[in-house]
Enzyme design. Structure first.
Site, short mmCIF file in Angstrom:
data_model
loop_
_atom_site.label_atom_id
_atom_site.label_comp_id
_atom_site.label_asym_id
_atom_site.label_seq_id
_atom_site.Cartn_x
_atom_site.Cartn_y
_atom_site.Cartn_z
N LYS A 210 40.48 22.92 23.19
CA LYS A 210 41.91 22.80 22.62
C LYS A 210 42.67 22.52 23.88
CE LYS A 210 42.35 27.95 23.22
NZ LYS A 210 42.24 29.21 22.35
N ARG B 50 47.71 39.07 16.40
CA ARG B 50 48.10 38.03 16.84
C ARG B 50 48.04 36.94 15.66
NH1 ARG B 50 45.58 34.34 21.76
NH2 ARG B 50 44.01 34.20 19.90
N TYR C 163 64.65 24.42 49.43
CA TYR C 163 66.12 24.79 48.74
C TYR C 163 66.15 26.43 48.76
CZ TYR C 163 66.03 20.41 46.19
OH TYR C 163 66.20 19.19 45.83
N MET D 91 60.55 20.08 42.74
CA MET D 91 59.74 19.28 41.59
C MET D 91 58.73 18.58 41.98
SD MET D 91 61.51 16.72 38.83
CE MET D 91 62.69 17.71 38.37
C1 LIG Z 1 41.00 30.08 23.02
C2 LIG Z 1 40.25 30.78 21.91
C3 LIG Z 1 38.95 30.82 22.40
C4 LIG Z 1 38.39 30.78 23.75
O1 LIG Z 1 38.80 31.50 24.84
P1 LIG Z 1 38.52 31.72 26.22
O2 LIG Z 1 38.77 32.82 26.90
O3 LIG Z 1 38.98 30.39 26.85
O4 LIG Z 1 36.90 31.34 26.38
C5 LIG Z 1 38.24 31.60 21.58
N1 LIG Z 1 38.42 31.88 20.17
C6 LIG Z 1 39.95 31.87 20.15
C7 LIG Z 1 40.04 32.09 18.59
C8 LIG Z 1 40.92 31.10 20.75
O5 LIG Z 1 42.07 31.17 20.48
#
Ligand SMILES: *Cc1c(COP(=O)(O)O)cnc(C)c1O
Length: 378
Positions: free
Chosen positions: A43, A142, A260, A313
């Protein structure tokens, strides 16, 4: 390819991605749970490192056949990237389906992760019998089907899950007793899920113990060279090296202030290097500005050099007083990589390696290597 890629030879920071290490991490993490299949979580553009090259390397060199992304658009892009090498890859969409995204699921042959009774009903009514995963909540509160909705979801006649999954809330802390409690809860809920494959863990959980492995691992951050525990683990080797060029070198006297707001004041005659990287590239502006022990250290000429002054930046200033006198414009500074552990850089910025990687902006050039040689990304 983005707007910045049309130009070359400027001062853009670079993240070099070692695809051989990526595959090595995949294999070492998978080996910790030999009875489970290892899937790759790619992802958010493979945690900022590039969906297409990372997924292809895992498929071709790691024999990875199952992938997870968050959004259907990511899944469609992944399907296209794997079209020739792994046409039958299974691509799960963690956020699940919406009515509007159903055509993307069809076109990309994507498998939704069902997180609620509403998603379950939508999928069962519009795609009866089509494969899906059911994601049960075992305590994270969640995303996932709440325990009290689970029997309604699982009794939908036209919902045919092939995978039953959950996600631990404390996998980053292997000794936290919550992990055992959620494991137990998962076992109890899975007993009602019928004849499906089971998946509980991400990188952290895969390292906790064999009881957590079940049928499918969802490996994310460890693949990209970041320990899920904050402290290094032997299975995970750095994959991404972020470097920036020194743009200017100068000296300031005692009392000279930097950046800054003048947030850093030199307590000794100080040599400074200004690097061509800033918060616009993903270097956290929250990095401490006062120098000293608390600061992020970037490595120049083998010497860790603390960030001093406010991150702007496009620019970051570092104290190179203790670095070789030869440091000059054009030299490379390593922000994280083998010499500067990403876990340490993240901790100094009050964040985690996941965030340092995923916030790298399009202005950061990505380069890829496989076993020491530049790798083609397509
Ligand atoms: C992002 C995610 C993972 C991967 O988690 P990592 O800690 O990056 O290995 C696995 N399962 C779900 C549901 C996630 O949202």
């Amino acid at each position: 390819m983005n707007a910045y890629d049309e130009f070359a030879g400027g001062y853009r920071p670079t993240v070099s991605v070692d695809l051989g290490r990526l595959v090595g991490n995949f294999q070492r993490l998978a080996a910790r749970q030999p009875d489970a299949e290892a899937a790759a979580v790619v992802k958010c553009d493979a945690y900022g490192l590039g969906l297409v090259p990372c997924a292809r390397a895992l498929a071709r060199h790691g024999d990875c056949r199952t992938f997870f992304v968050a959004h259907p658009e990511e899944g469609a892009r992944l399907r296209e990237a794997l079209r020739d090498s792994v046409p039958d890859a299974e691509i799960f969409i963690l956020n699940g389906p919406t009515r509007a995204s159903l055509p993307i699921f069809d076109e990309g042959r994507l498998t939704p992760v069902i997180n609620s009774l509403a998603q379950a009903t939508l999928w069962a009514e519009t795609r009866p019998g089509a494969p899906c995963a059911v994601h049960a909540d075992v305590g994270i509160h969640r995303l996932g089907v709440p325990a009290e909705e689970l029997s309604d979801v699982l009794s939908l006649r036209d919902l045919k899950p092939t995978l039953f999954m959950a996600h631990l809330s404390c996998a980053g802390a292997p000794d936290d007793p919550t992990n055992e409690a959620e494991l137990k809860r998962f076992r109890t809920l899975a007993a009602d899920a019928g004849d499906v494959r089971l998946s509980l863990v991400s990188t952290g959980g895969a390292l906790i113990g064999e009881a957590f492995g079940f049928d499918l691992l969802r490996l994310g951050v460890g693949l990209y060279g970041v320990s899920p525990f904050g402290a290094p683990v032997p299975e995970v080797k750095p994959v991404a090296t972020l470097t920036a060029e020194v743009l200017q070198v100068q000296s300031v006297p005692v009392g000279g202030r930097v950046g800054y707001g003048g947030l850093f004041e030199a307590a000794r005659p100080t040599r400074l290097a200004t690097l061509a990287i800033g918060y616009g590239d993903g270097f956290p502006r929250a990095a401490p500005a006062s120098g000293g022990e608390a600061s992020v250290r970037v490595v120049i000429g083998g010497t860790p050099c603390p960030v001093v002054g406010c991150v702007s930046m496009d620019l970051v200033t570092v104290d190179i007083t203790d670095a070789p006198a030869s440091v000059a414009p054009g030299d490379a500074a390593e922000i994280f990589g083998d010499a500067a552990p990403i876990e340490e850089a993240a901790a100094a910025c009050g964040t985690i390696g996941y965030e340092l990687l995923t916030r790298l902006s399009p202005r950061v050039t990505r380069t890829y290597a496989m076993n020491g040689a530049p790798a083609a990304i397509d």
